[in-house]
Design an enzyme around this catalytic site. Structure first.
Site, PDB file in Angstrom:
ATOM      1  N   ARG A  82       0.840  -1.206   0.000  1.00 17.28           N
ATOM      2  CA  ARG A  82       0.000   0.000   0.000  1.00 17.28           C
ATOM      3  C   ARG A  82       0.872   1.252   0.000  1.00 17.28           C
ATOM      4  O   ARG A  82       0.542   2.260  -0.628  1.00 17.28           O
ATOM      5  CB  ARG A  82      -0.947  -0.022   1.209  1.00 17.28           C
ATOM      6  CG  ARG A  82      -1.996   1.072   1.145  1.00 17.28           C
ATOM      7  CD  ARG A  82      -3.074   0.874   2.190  1.00 17.28           C
ATOM      8  NE  ARG A  82      -2.538   0.987   3.535  1.00 17.28           N
ATOM      9  CZ  ARG A  82      -3.225   0.712   4.647  1.00 17.28           C
ATOM     10  NH1 ARG A  82      -4.486   0.297   4.555  1.00 17.28           N
ATOM     11  NH2 ARG A  82      -2.679   0.842   5.839  1.00 17.28           N
ATOM     12  N   LYS A 184      -2.580   6.563   1.512  1.00 20.42           N
ATOM     13  CA  LYS A 184      -2.357   7.037   2.879  1.00 20.42           C
ATOM     14  C   LYS A 184      -1.407   8.229   2.842  1.00 20.42           C
ATOM     15  O   LYS A 184      -0.213   8.115   3.139  1.00 20.42           O
ATOM     16  CB  LYS A 184      -1.812   5.881   3.725  1.00 20.42           C
ATOM     17  CG  LYS A 184      -2.322   5.915   5.153  1.00 20.42           C
ATOM     18  CD  LYS A 184      -2.223   4.573   5.808  1.00 20.42           C
ATOM     19  CE  LYS A 184      -2.277   4.687   7.309  1.00 20.42           C
ATOM     20  NZ  LYS A 184      -3.469   5.350   7.843  1.00 20.42           N
ATOM     21  N   GLU A 220     -16.014   6.422   4.794  1.00 26.44           N
ATOM     22  CA  GLU A 220     -15.272   5.922   5.955  1.00 26.44           C
ATOM     23  C   GLU A 220     -15.171   7.028   6.986  1.00 26.44           C
ATOM     24  O   GLU A 220     -15.764   8.089   6.814  1.00 26.44           O
ATOM     25  CB  GLU A 220     -13.894   5.418   5.522  1.00 26.44           C
ATOM     26  CG  GLU A 220     -13.025   6.450   4.842  1.00 26.44           C
ATOM     27  CD  GLU A 220     -11.642   5.927   4.494  1.00 26.44           C
ATOM     28  OE1 GLU A 220     -11.158   4.983   5.143  1.00 26.44           O
ATOM     29  OE2 GLU A 220     -11.020   6.488   3.585  1.00 26.44           O
TER      30      GLU A 220
HETATM   31  N1  PLP Z   1      -9.154   4.388   6.669  1.00 23.65           N
HETATM   32  C1  PLP Z   1      -8.324   5.378   7.019  1.00 23.65           C
HETATM   33  C2  PLP Z   1      -8.620   6.748   6.544  1.00 23.65           C
HETATM   34  C3  PLP Z   1      -7.203   5.099   7.810  1.00 23.65           C
HETATM   35  O1  PLP Z   1      -6.364   6.061   8.167  1.00 23.65           O
HETATM   36  C4  PLP Z   1      -6.974   3.772   8.243  1.00 23.65           C
HETATM   37  C5  PLP Z   1      -5.813   3.446   9.043  1.00 23.65           C
HETATM   38  O2  PLP Z   1      -4.820   3.014   8.587  1.00 23.65           O
HETATM   39  C6  PLP Z   1      -7.885   2.782   7.858  1.00 23.65           C
HETATM   40  C7  PLP Z   1      -8.960   3.125   7.071  1.00 23.65           C
HETATM   41  C8  PLP Z   1      -7.693   1.373   8.272  1.00 23.65           C
HETATM   42  O3  PLP Z   1      -6.678   0.761   7.526  1.00 23.65           O
HETATM   43  P1  PLP Z   1      -5.836  -0.437   8.116  1.00 23.65           P
HETATM   44  O4  PLP Z   1      -6.800  -1.479   8.511  1.00 23.65           O
HETATM   45  O5  PLP Z   1      -4.982  -0.863   6.985  1.00 23.65           O
HETATM   46  O6  PLP Z   1      -5.083   0.098   9.273  1.00 23.65           O
HETATM   47  C1  COI Z   2      -3.939   3.416  11.634  1.00 20.14           C
HETATM   48  O1  COI Z   2      -4.941   2.804  11.977  1.00 20.14           O
HETATM   49  O2  COI Z   2      -2.818   2.906  11.652  1.00 20.14           O
HETATM   50  C2  COI Z   2      -3.992   4.788  11.155  1.00 20.14           C
HETATM   51  O3  COI Z   2      -3.080   5.221  10.518  1.00 20.14           O
HETATM   52  C3  COI Z   2      -5.150   5.611  11.500  1.00 20.14           C
HETATM   53  C4  COI Z   2      -4.797   6.843  12.242  1.00 20.14           C
HETATM   54  C5  COI Z   2      -6.058   7.587  12.449  1.00 20.14           C
HETATM   55  C6  COI Z   2      -4.113   6.583  13.532  1.00 20.14           C
END
Ligand code: PLP
Ligand code: COI
Length: 341
Positions: A82, A184, A220
């Site tokens: 990612r 991200k 989201e």
């Molecule tokens: N959506 C957003 C905007 C995020 O910042 C995160 C955190 O990383 C997620 C979703 C969840 O992603 P993940 O499950 O890969 O941490």
């Molecule tokens: C995560 O879940 O790792 C993120 O980057 C989300 C952030 C809001 C802490």
């Protein structure tokens, strides 16, 4: 190895400086070898690309202590992949995926004293990130970059642990239809700050962002994807090209199907159908699975039947299975658990 004297069970989601971080520099078209360093400070040009035009991307992942005392990370290959997508979208050089995983391991191992013990409820949060470090004043990509990973022990993202959250349908958009919502990038979070501060001031825990084109569909929150459970126990998650492809959500959909025998569906979810769901939760690395009790859409309250006291029963099963896999209590699918030591 002696653990640090930290009150693990009472940690919030904050920054605690740990001993070592990984740093690698990109110059003249190539990454250097990279190394662990002790200095947590960064010195760079006042005109660095990151400072002027927000050229920065990041990842979020965790290291866990398993029931049998190993230290592991969860699907770091997906974070590496990612980050590659994020870098390409912001015209940044890719940090090789195998080196990313190796650097994660080095940082965890070097800070093993900060990996919270099994059963404490805390984990070691890892933050890989990259930024443009050389000067740019005309709008263009930087020529030099720094990739870093630091580690910090964390507790639950939301105060109150697993108490159901109240979410506001936001009037602000987090992403543009053909923008950067799917990667991200720091800029996505900068532009959510006013919305989250406003929501907190109004007494909400988080925002529900809608699709920026029609404002009729669920996207989201500022830091997690949504999961919904229908009244007949189907797991539904919003499909959109402007949300972050959460690794937790992708994993949970597989867990729901393969471990719990539930039907799963990734599809467009309309705000108007929220009242039909039995349960709602937020999922992400930081959020793990945080239950949602209520969504407020411009004064209209949508209260999920699971209520404001406990996680809904299906959400709880998903939570227990996922965390069971991460902490080594339940056998993981092939390749999900990366053992560090
Ligand atoms: N959506 C957003 C905007 C995020 O910042 C995160 C955190 O990383 C997620 C979703 C969840 O992603 P993940 O499950 O890969 O941490
Ligand atoms: C995560 O879940 O790792 C993120 O980057 C989300 C952030 C809001 C802490």
């Amino acid at each position: 190895m002696e653990k640090k004297n930290i009150d693990w069970s009472n940690l919030g989601f904050g920054y605690i400086e740990t001993e070592k971080r990984f740093v690698s520099n990109y110059k003249n078209g190539a990454w250097d070898e990279g190394a662990l360093v002790s200095d947590s400070m960064i010195t760079m040009s006042e005109c660095a690309g990151v400072l002027q035009y927000a050229q920065t991307v990041f990842e979020g992942m965790k290291a866990y202590t398993t029931e049998d005392g190993r230290i592991v990370t969860f699907r770091p290959d997906l974070n590496a992949a990612r980050m590659e997508d994020s870098c390409k979208r912001l015209q940044m050089p890719v940090f090789p995926q195998d080196k990313f995983i190796e650097a994660v391991s080095q940082v965890v191992e070097a800070n093993a004293a900060y990996v919270p013990p099994y059963g404490s409820g805390a984990t070691l949060y890892l933050r890989p990130y990259m930024f443009g470090s050389s000067p740019v004043i005309g709008v263009k990509p930087a020529e030099e970059y720094q990739f870093r990973i630091f580690a910090t022990p964390v507790g639950p993202y939301f105060k109150g642990g697993v108490k159901p959250l109240t979410i506001k349908v936001s009037d602000f958009d987090r992403a543009a239809p053909n923008g950067t919502g799917h990667i991200k990038a720091g800029l996505n979070y900068a532009m959510s700050l006013h919305a989250i501060v406003t929501a907190h001031e109004e007494g909400y825990d988080e925002n529900m962002y809608l699709d920026p084109k029609t404002r009729t569909k669920v996207e989201e929150t500022g830091g997690a994807n949504f999961l919904f459970i229908t009244k007949d126990n189907k797991v539904v998650t919003p499909k959109s090209s402007s949300i972050l492809p959460s690794i937790t959500r992708r994993s949970l959909m597989q867990v729901a199907k393969d471990y719990l025998g539930l039907e799963v569906e990734e599809r467009e979810v309309y705000v108007d159908e929220l009242e039909n769901f039995a349960e709602c939760g937020l999922c992400g690395t930081a959020a793990v699975i945080s239950p949602v009790g209520k969504v407020v859409n411009h004064g209209k309250e949508i209260c999920f039947p699971s209520g404001m006291n406990d996680m809904g029963p299906v959400t709880k099963k998903l939570y227990d299975t996922l965390t069971g896999i991460q902490m080594g209590r339940i056998e993981a699918p092939e390749g999900w658990i990366h053992v560090i030591k």
